[in-house]
Design an enzyme around this catalytic site. Structure first.
Site, PDB file in Angstrom:
ATOM      1  N   SER A  16       0.826  -1.202   0.000  1.00 10.95           N
ATOM      2  CA  SER A  16       0.000   0.000   0.000  1.00 10.95           C
ATOM      3  C   SER A  16       0.868   1.262   0.000  1.00 10.95           C
ATOM      4  O   SER A  16       1.615   1.507  -0.951  1.00 10.95           O
ATOM      5  CB  SER A  16      -0.957  -0.039   1.192  1.00 10.95           C
ATOM      6  OG  SER A  16      -1.954   0.933   1.088  1.00 10.95           O
TER       7      SER A  16
ATOM      8  N   ASP B   1     -10.411  -3.826  -4.289  1.00 12.56           N
ATOM      9  CA  ASP B   1      -9.549  -2.842  -3.625  1.00 12.56           C
ATOM     10  C   ASP B   1      -9.621  -1.531  -4.398  1.00 12.56           C
ATOM     11  O   ASP B   1      -9.467  -1.528  -5.631  1.00 12.56           O
ATOM     12  CB  ASP B   1      -8.115  -3.387  -3.628  1.00 12.56           C
ATOM     13  CG  ASP B   1      -7.097  -2.451  -2.991  1.00 12.56           C
ATOM     14  OD1 ASP B   1      -7.475  -1.339  -2.554  1.00 12.56           O
ATOM     15  OD2 ASP B   1      -5.916  -2.823  -2.938  1.00 12.56           O
TER      16      ASP B   1
ATOM     17  N   HIS C 190      -8.237  -4.930   0.057  1.00 14.37           N
ATOM     18  CA  HIS C 190      -7.027  -4.197   0.413  1.00 14.37           C
ATOM     19  C   HIS C 190      -6.558  -4.608   1.813  1.00 14.37           C
ATOM     20  O   HIS C 190      -7.357  -4.749   2.731  1.00 14.37           O
ATOM     21  CB  HIS C 190      -7.293  -2.690   0.392  1.00 14.37           C
ATOM     22  CG  HIS C 190      -6.055  -1.877   0.537  1.00 14.37           C
ATOM     23  ND1 HIS C 190      -5.194  -1.642  -0.499  1.00 14.37           N
ATOM     24  CD2 HIS C 190      -5.502  -1.270   1.624  1.00 14.37           C
ATOM     25  CE1 HIS C 190      -4.182  -0.918  -0.080  1.00 14.37           C
ATOM     26  NE2 HIS C 190      -4.335  -0.680   1.208  1.00 14.37           N
TER      27      HIS C 190
END
Length: 320
Positions: A159, A260, A290
């Protein structure tokens, strides 16, 4: 279709009616994120060595955690993964990603150096980038003392950490082109559902804006904490997909989750790398959400993903 375990997790989070991160502020969000890790994180695998150390940086010392995998010779120079944790450049730390780092070390048979970079809102962009790059330089400079192979250093992260890993690769290329001394030749980049475009205008951002662990409200808040203003969105150090060129970057493994908000920008970055001539392995887990990679206790597919990434790193390090 949404993975059944991922759906069960989302349903449990919804039933718990926990507050959202923006309502808690940065410190409260950090506590909530850390406090909820035990429910989703698998037991920590044994490693042969773990040491909390620090690297010098432009804003002060940068805490690091150094791992060596189980079953390796204490003196053997190992390939290394410099890892940047996720959390929107606001939350997350060495502890929240400890199990993932241990697992990657064991699966890839490499050392892992996890980086506790400075975050917003206390330290605004580009402080996280400065720390991420400084940590990489220090690891390369101290490779002999750390018992690492300086020719086999990779970067990676999930991320926000995937964003930093991508940006560090571009920064290293630029500094190498400028003739700066001591810049390591990065062997590989491991990008786990990376944030690559701060403009957040893709279809997946619209489709998964609500009812997921990472919502549009949270993404907007993370950006506000990290960036100095909208003008930063065009800077490649925040949005690496907007760099003038991606040519000459290290080979990459790019993982995305199908459900996501960041899915499409992750794929866009993988395709942009390929177009620039960079070797890319693109992997989608279509039923996943996610953040799933660090949730192996609740979502077993996380363990499969980490094992696959370990294989990718082994091959990149010439250990396959």
């Amino acid at each position: 279709m949404l993975d059944p375990e991922a759906k069960a997790l989302l349903d449990a989070v919804k039933a718990a009616n926990r507050p959202d991160y923006p309502s808690l502020g940065a410190e409260g969000a950090r506590r909530l994120y850390k406090d909820t890790r035990a429910a989703v994180t698998p037991p920590a695998p044994e490693v042969s060595e773990l040491d909390n150390i620090a690297a010098p940086g432009p804003h002060g010392p940068i805490p690091l955690r150094y791992y060596r995998p189980a079953g390796v010779d204490k003196k053997e120079p190992l390939p290394a993964l410099v890892f940047y944790h996720g959390g929107g450049w606001v939350i997350g730390d060495l502890d929240t990603h400890d199990v993932a780092c241990r697992t990657l070390a064991n699966e890839a048979r490499c050392a892992v150096i996890s980086v506790d970079y400075r975050m917003g809102p206390e330290y605004k962009f580009p402080c996280a980038v400065d720390d991420a790059y400084a940590a990489l330089l220090w690891v390369a400079e101290e490779a002999k003392r750390l018992r690492l192979d300086p020719e086999r250093i990779a970067v990676g992260g999930d991320s926000a950490g995937g964003n930093l890993a991508a940006v560090v690769c571009i920064a290293a290329r630029e500094k190498m082109k400028a003739g700066e001394a001591g810049v390591p030749k990065i062997a590989y980049q491991l990008l786990i559902y990376p944030a690559t475009d701060m403009h957040m205008q893709t279809d997946s951002h619209r489709r998964y804006a609500e009812d997921h662990l990472l919502t549009r409200v949270a993404m907007d808040w993370f950006q506000d904490q990290y960036l100095n203003g909208p003008q930063d969105r065009d800077d490649w150090r925040a949005s690496p997909v907007r760099a003038k060129s991606l040519a000459g970057l290290p080979p990459a493994y790019v993982l995305v989750a199908g459900h996501d908000p960041l899915r499409d920008e992750g794929e866009a970055y993988a395709m942009a790398l390929k177009k620039a001539g960079v070797p890319v392995a693109f992997r989608e887990f279509p039923g996943q959400i996610h953040g799933f990679v660090v949730m192996g206790k609740a979502i077993p597919q996380a363990n499969q993903a980490l094992a696959e990434m370990g294989v990718a790193l082994k091959l990149a390090f010439g250990q396959g």
